[in-house]
Motif scaffolding. Structure first.
Motif, PDB file in Angstrom:
ATOM      1  N   SER A  25      10.254  -1.894  -5.492  1.00 55.77           N
ATOM      2  CA  SER A  25       9.298  -2.308  -4.460  1.00 55.77           C
ATOM      3  C   SER A  25       8.666  -1.112  -3.775  1.00 55.77           C
ATOM      4  O   SER A  25       7.447  -1.071  -3.575  1.00 55.77           O
ATOM      5  N   ILE A  26       9.466  -0.139  -3.431  1.00 53.96           N
ATOM      6  CA  ILE A  26       8.942   1.063  -2.779  1.00 53.96           C
ATOM      7  C   ILE A  26       8.010   1.809  -3.719  1.00 53.96           C
ATOM      8  O   ILE A  26       6.945   2.278  -3.309  1.00 53.96           O
ATOM      9  N   MET A  29       4.674  -0.022  -3.903  1.00 53.81           N
ATOM     10  CA  MET A  29       3.871   0.006  -2.684  1.00 53.81           C
ATOM     11  C   MET A  29       3.233   1.365  -2.411  1.00 53.81           C
ATOM     12  O   MET A  29       2.536   1.511  -1.414  1.00 53.81           O
ATOM     13  N   THR A  31       0.844   2.669  -4.150  1.00 48.40           N
ATOM     14  CA  THR A  31      -0.596   2.485  -4.331  1.00 48.40           C
ATOM     15  C   THR A  31      -1.037   1.198  -3.627  1.00 48.40           C
ATOM     16  O   THR A  31      -0.239   0.275  -3.424  1.00 48.40           O
ATOM     17  N   ILE A  32      -2.294   1.122  -3.290  1.00 46.02           N
ATOM     18  CA  ILE A  32      -2.830  -0.068  -2.634  1.00 46.02           C
ATOM     19  C   ILE A  32      -2.800  -1.258  -3.592  1.00 46.02           C
ATOM     20  O   ILE A  32      -2.508  -2.385  -3.195  1.00 46.02           O
ATOM     21  N   GLY A  34      -0.642  -1.876  -5.851  1.00 43.63           N
ATOM     22  CA  GLY A  34       0.725  -2.330  -6.066  1.00 43.63           C
ATOM     23  C   GLY A  34       1.357  -3.044  -4.888  1.00 43.63           C
ATOM     24  O   GLY A  34       2.461  -3.568  -5.018  1.00 43.63           O
ATOM     25  N   ILE A  35       0.677  -3.105  -3.737  1.00 43.38           N
ATOM     26  CA  ILE A  35       1.281  -3.723  -2.551  1.00 43.38           C
ATOM     27  C   ILE A  35       1.640  -5.193  -2.770  1.00 43.38           C
ATOM     28  O   ILE A  35       2.751  -5.602  -2.407  1.00 43.38           O
ATOM     29  N   PRO A  36       0.767  -6.038  -3.360  1.00 40.64           N
ATOM     30  CA  PRO A  36       1.188  -7.431  -3.575  1.00 40.64           C
ATOM     31  C   PRO A  36       2.422  -7.551  -4.467  1.00 40.64           C
ATOM     32  O   PRO A  36       3.280  -8.411  -4.235  1.00 40.64           O
ATOM     33  N   GLY A  38       4.764  -5.221  -4.740  1.00 43.90           N
ATOM     34  CA  GLY A  38       5.878  -4.734  -3.938  1.00 43.90           C
ATOM     35  C   GLY A  38       6.391  -5.795  -2.982  1.00 43.90           C
ATOM     36  O   GLY A  38       7.594  -5.914  -2.756  1.00 43.90           O
ATOM     37  N   LEU A  39       5.487  -6.584  -2.414  1.00 43.75           N
ATOM     38  CA  LEU A  39       5.905  -7.665  -1.521  1.00 43.75           C
ATOM     39  C   LEU A  39       6.694  -8.730  -2.267  1.00 43.75           C
ATOM     40  O   LEU A  39       7.637  -9.317  -1.727  1.00 43.75           O
TER      41      LEU A  39
END
Length: 122
Positions: A25-26, A29, A31-32, A34-36, A38-39
């Protein structure tokens, strides 16, 4: 009973799986884009740490096309290897009678690892 099973789960491998999800997850996150993803792995981390007493339900939200696209990207990024890890642990634990409840939880996590978008953990 769920508390005792969750403690046994953490001691016998659940902590390792939760750390695996947290690290991925880290990394996602960073990259922008990859945020969804990572959540979604944060959701998997919470479920992997305390699987007993949780249920996975569909959101029933109207953005099914977006969920489908994100799930397909997720399969490529890492969903299939994570699901195979859970499948292997589930099969290994289901060999013994004592390990069957833990194996069932791994199968539940494998299903969530394949299709995390559009699901809610309760």
């Amino acid at each position: 009973m769920n508390i005792l099973l969750n403690i046994l789960w953490i001691v016998f491998g659940g902590f390792m799986i939760a750390i695996e999800y947290l690290v991925s997850s880290i990394l996602m996150m960073i990259t922008i884009i990859g945020i969804p993803f990572g959540l979604q792995t944060i959701k998997l981390t919470r479920t992997a740490l305390f699987p007993f007493g949780t249920k996975i339900i569909d959101n029933g939200s109207g953005n099914g096309c977006l969920n489908l696209i994100m799930n397909v990207i997720w399969w490529i990024v890492g969903g299939i290897p994570i699901a195979l890890t859970h499948l292997g642990w589930g099969l290994l634990l289901c060999i013994t009678i004592i390990g069957i409840p833990f194996g069932i939880q791994h199968f539940k996590l494998a299903r969530l690892a394949l299709l995390p978008f559009g699901k809610t953990v309760v």
